[in-house]
Design a protein around this motif. Structure first.
Motif, PDB file in Angstrom:
ATOM      1  N   ARG A  56       0.813  -1.235   0.000  1.00 33.59           N
ATOM      2  CA  ARG A  56       0.000   0.000   0.000  1.00 33.59           C
ATOM      3  C   ARG A  56       0.840   1.274   0.000  1.00 33.59           C
ATOM      4  O   ARG A  56       0.401   2.301  -0.508  1.00 33.59           O
ATOM      5  CB  ARG A  56      -1.025  -0.008   1.140  1.00 33.59           C
ATOM      6  CG  ARG A  56      -0.445  -0.199   2.510  1.00 33.59           C
ATOM      7  CD  ARG A  56      -1.523  -0.617   3.512  1.00 33.59           C
ATOM      8  NE  ARG A  56      -0.901  -1.153   4.716  1.00 33.59           N
ATOM      9  CZ  ARG A  56      -0.599  -2.439   4.880  1.00 33.59           C
ATOM     10  NH1 ARG A  56      -0.903  -3.335   3.960  1.00 33.59           N
ATOM     11  NH2 ARG A  56      -0.002  -2.842   5.976  1.00 33.59           N
ATOM     12  N   LEU A  59       1.042   2.454  -3.363  1.00 33.97           N
ATOM     13  CA  LEU A  59      -0.236   2.539  -4.079  1.00 33.97           C
ATOM     14  C   LEU A  59      -0.872   3.903  -3.794  1.00 33.97           C
ATOM     15  O   LEU A  59      -0.747   4.433  -2.684  1.00 33.97           O
ATOM     16  CB  LEU A  59      -1.165   1.402  -3.650  1.00 33.97           C
ATOM     17  CG  LEU A  59      -0.694  -0.009  -4.044  1.00 33.97           C
ATOM     18  CD1 LEU A  59      -1.611  -1.077  -3.446  1.00 33.97           C
ATOM     19  CD2 LEU A  59      -0.613  -0.176  -5.559  1.00 33.97           C
ATOM     20  N   VAL A 110      -7.651  -1.438  -6.978  1.00 29.76           N
ATOM     21  CA  VAL A 110      -7.133  -0.076  -6.816  1.00 29.76           C
ATOM     22  C   VAL A 110      -8.036   0.927  -7.561  1.00 29.76           C
ATOM     23  O   VAL A 110      -8.393   1.979  -7.030  1.00 29.76           O
ATOM     24  CB  VAL A 110      -5.675   0.019  -7.335  1.00 29.76           C
ATOM     25  CG1 VAL A 110      -5.183   1.459  -7.306  1.00 29.76           C
ATOM     26  CG2 VAL A 110      -4.765  -0.870  -6.491  1.00 29.76           C
ATOM     27  N   GLU A 205      -1.303   0.853 -11.449  1.00 31.02           N
ATOM     28  CA  GLU A 205      -0.604   0.816 -10.150  1.00 31.02           C
ATOM     29  C   GLU A 205      -0.887  -0.502  -9.425  1.00 31.02           C
ATOM     30  O   GLU A 205      -0.003  -1.078  -8.805  1.00 31.02           O
ATOM     31  CB  GLU A 205      -1.025   2.004  -9.284  1.00 31.02           C
ATOM     32  CG  GLU A 205      -0.494   3.329  -9.789  1.00 31.02           C
ATOM     33  CD  GLU A 205       1.022   3.333  -9.891  1.00 31.02           C
ATOM     34  OE1 GLU A 205       1.690   3.354  -8.851  1.00 31.02           O
ATOM     35  OE2 GLU A 205       1.534   3.304 -11.020  1.00 31.02           O
ATOM     36  N   GLY A 206      -2.124  -0.957  -9.488  1.00 35.70           N
ATOM     37  CA  GLY A 206      -2.441  -2.257  -8.867  1.00 35.70           C
ATOM     38  C   GLY A 206      -1.708  -3.388  -9.574  1.00 35.70           C
ATOM     39  O   GLY A 206      -1.177  -4.302  -8.933  1.00 35.70           O
ATOM     40  N   THR A 209       1.995  -4.666  -8.916  1.00 34.34           N
ATOM     41  CA  THR A 209       2.334  -5.538  -7.784  1.00 34.34           C
ATOM     42  C   THR A 209       2.736  -6.944  -8.251  1.00 34.34           C
ATOM     43  O   THR A 209       3.318  -7.701  -7.484  1.00 34.34           O
ATOM     44  CB  THR A 209       1.174  -5.638  -6.764  1.00 34.34           C
ATOM     45  OG1 THR A 209       0.004  -6.141  -7.437  1.00 34.34           O
ATOM     46  CG2 THR A 209       0.855  -4.291  -6.146  1.00 34.34           C
TER      47      THR A 209
END
Ligand code: F0G
Length: 406
Positions: A56, A59, A110, A205-206, A209
């Motif tokens: 996070r 994020l 996200v 952005e999600g 990961t």
């Protein structure tokens, strides 16, 4: 804190604006952070199980997430298939193991959370299927209406079923994905709906990961190469950004060669890479059995080409036959069930190894993006039918000892 920065002209926008592309030049946007303020260490990260929200701090979200526990997918080391490919160390990161069966869930947890943070009340997307399934579940979880536009007759049934079951408004348009995307962008501007295609930088952005998890799963070793299917070209850029951020934070030392695979009938990025072009020449009539990547005008092409060139990667095209072979290889040599688009990563790897463009001693991670059960109609077309017999032992024995193709 985060901002948005145009990849073309470096214009900066606040993270509180609803904006998808640069207002100055129309360029794509990246989410940027004040990396000096982020203090992630390997030790700190080792204390929590893998998941999207474990990261996070990297994020762009401040509120509680809309989550269904996405991420933490398996990284399998290939054995029988690696031998068949004559490659030393190949892994598959099986993104089909996310809540809806595709990597899109990482982006949507996200993206939908961001929609709420920005005060939006309806979410929308165009999709070749998986994005719509994913948007539908997170919208359901958040209690928000979702509108999805699909190319009529060209979406695998499992994906449509998911979007319908989770309560999205599902429209099928007489046109292809690129046309659906153009339409939904227009709709979102006119109706103030929040657009959750991969042109939205928050979704990516999600998805970055995936890179964080691979690094951790390989004990903080960055693989030499990532091989993945490319459609609208969001995921390749997201994963590359993830690896760059790990390096920027001092958690790793290198970035992998980003290697994109496209279906021959829908391959504007691979063609651009072959010619070392900075821009693509879109295809107006994309076609492939891998409907998830049946895309002629990928919106993230500029970012994807940058990722490929900067990382010294490459791109390859594969035929439908090569995709089907790779899908069966994964299923029957490794027990990994993936949809056709996902298998293109293995098909591309085989081709690049054969053409000696990839060294067999490289450490390689292929991303399989979606689950086998997404597209069961395709499976029934390429596998032999079940054999109906009388309920007698004679019939059973007769049939199991008759040789048949697989
Ligand atoms: N693999 C699968 C299974 C996909 O569903 C997609 C994209 C891709 C690969 C390509 O990823 O677009 O980031 O390059 N599917 C989108 C959709 C377009 O609408 O579900 P990309």
């Amino acid at each position: 804190m985060h901002d948005l920065r145009c990849i073309e002209c470096n214009a900066i926008y606040s993270g509180d604006e609803v904006i998808y592309t640069c207002m100055e030049c129309g360029g794509l946007l990246d989410v940027i952070y004040d990396y000096d303020e982020i203090s992630l260490t390997r030790e700190k990260l080792s204390k929590e199980a893998l998941s999207v929200w474990k990261y996070r701090e990297l994020l762009p979200i401040r509120r509680a997430p809309v989550t269904l526990q996405e991420g933490g997918t398996q990284l399998y080391r290939l054995t029988r298939l690696a031998e068949d490919l004559s490659a030393e160390e190949v892994y598959v990161k099986h993104e089909g193991m996310n809540p809806t069966g595709s990597f899109k869930d990482r982006g949507m947890t996200v993206g939908v959370t961001k929609a709420i943070e920005l005060g939006m009340s309806t979410v929308a997307c165009a999709s070749t299927g998986n994005t719509s399934a994913s948007l539908a579940i997170y919208a359901a979880k958040a209690g928000m209406p979702a509108v999805v536009l699909l190319p009529a007759g060209k979406v695998a049934l499992g994906k449509v079923a998911q979007a319908l079951m989770h309560g999205a408004k599902v429209l099928t348009i007489r046109g292809n994905f690129d046309e659906a995307l153009r339409l939904v962008r227009d709709l979102c501007t006119k109706e103030d709906f929040y657009l959750l295609n991969s042109i939205n930088p928050y979704r990516l952005e999600g998805q970055k990961t995936i890179a964080f998890e691979i690094a951790e799963q390989l004990q903080w070793n960055v693989p030499d190469r990532i091989v993945l299917p490319v459609g609208n070209a969001g995921n390749i850029t997201a994963i590359y950004k993830g690896f760059k951020e790990l390096k920027r934070l001092g958690l790793t030392e290198t970035v992998p060669k980003m290697t994109g695979v496209q279906a021959e009938g829908a391959s504007p990025i691979a063609r651009a890479v072959r010619e070392r072009e900075e821009r693509i020449d879109p295809e107006t009539k994309p076609e492939t059995i891998a409907t998830a990547i049946r895309i002629g005008n990928p919106v993230n092409a500029r970012k994807a080409l940058k990722a490929i060139y900067e990382s010294n990667g490459t791109a390859e095209t594969v035929t439908d036959e090569e995709i089907i072979r790779a899908q069966k290889d994964l299923a029957q040599l490794e027990g990994i069930g993936v949809e056709p688009a996902s298998a293109s990563s293995i098909a591309g790897l085989r081709k690049l190894l054969q053409n000696q463009e990839i060294d067999p001693s490289e450490q390689i991670v292929c991303i399989t993006t979606g689950h086998l059960l997404k597209d069961s109609e395709e499976i029934l077309k390429i596998c032999p039918r079940p054999i109906e017999i009388n309920a007698t032992i004679e019939d059973v024995r007769r049939v199991i000892f008759t040789k048949r193709p697989n």
